[in-house]
Design a protein around this motif. Sequence first.
Motif: not given
Length: 390
Positions: A83-93, A95-102
């Motif tokens: 539960l967050t804003w799209v840019s919190d996850i889009a920025s992770v992707i 920048c080449g990171f793998t998002p791990v969800f909680v």
Amino acid sequence: MDLNWPLMENNITRDDLDVLIEFLKGNPKLTQSENVRAFEREWSDWLGVRYSVFVNSGSSANLISLSVLKEISGPGEVIVPTLTWVSDIASVIQCGFTPVFVDIHPRTLSMDDAQVIAKLTDRTRAVFLTHAQGFNGLTERLLRELEARRIPLIEDVCESHGATFQGQKLGSFGWMSNFSFYFAHHMSTIEGGMVCTDDERVYQMSRMFRAHGLVREAGDETWKQAYVKENPELNPEFIFAFPAYNVRNTEIGAVLGRNQLPRLDADNARRIRNFEIFLSHLDATRYRTDFDLEGSCNYALNLVLRRPDPAFCRRVMDKLRECRVEFRRGSAGGGNQLRQPYLKGVVGHDEYKNYPEVEHIHFYGFYIGNYPDLPEDKIKTLCRILNELE
Ligand SMILES: Cc1ncc(COP(=O)(O)O)c(C=O)c1O
């Protein structure tokens, strides 16, 4: 009943506009200049950090923070909320990171700290925590664990200006923190955001990332000279250190921000009071009223149904529409991010099902506007209307 209640009202006041008009009459420079620098200093003082970098949105603040992390830490995993804003996850992707969800904790709508800790590995480059909807998402246990494992914390405080943990402002705990000044938030520079840090290196890099990666944007001469020395064949005015962006803000945003900041704490005290009135008048058998309010400071009134009852939920939404109370289902970011099309191919098809708390908010959680001059009797009337629903 017509309550005529928008998501946000009067966040840029007549006084803000008058101050801006006076400023414009002086025929000033409008691109990033002395007001931006002054706003950054004043914001740092208010927050209790050493450095702030004013950008054109909270999403840009997110992107800069993750870009700096990538330069410093290299690739790996970043822990993010569902539960967050799209840019919190889009920025992770991006920048080449793998998002791990909680999944979230139901009383704070922010990440469940036990789940964060369970997902830390030697590939974790940062925990990118969102203080959702004015609630504090930090715990002593989480801070201790991150410190012990030397895993950086990046705080997204875009929805929680002025909220605290143990009396200290959120956004002053992490290695970096991000704020948004979009109209719907606690204060507004029309569009705008801030990257904050105590780390001199992060500060200089953020300034460069904000403006094309230009070395001349770094605030510190020794920093600049190091690049000039290493690149003698380049014009010192045009040394681009990173593949970066242009996400500067303007003097107009800074003038608005500087006029608003002195009243932020008083405005927030009224928001806190509004939310307390709302929760104390809601029927606790039908709606959640047991949020963790310690240190919270909310620009929204959170209305979360106790039970997953689609028919009741429809009646709630119909009633809100009938009363012209603007709302957002799924809270600020629209609910479970894992259901969004932009994550197809990044996470498994059914992965969204593994996060029951955010799933509840996705369908049965709403936010309603909470602003300083919201009349108390209007809040009580709305609670009465909601409590009468069968
Ligand atoms: C948690 C969070 N992060 C980032 C943002 C992005 O901020 P902005 O709208 O200024 O780009 C938002 C936006 O509302 C938000 O709620």
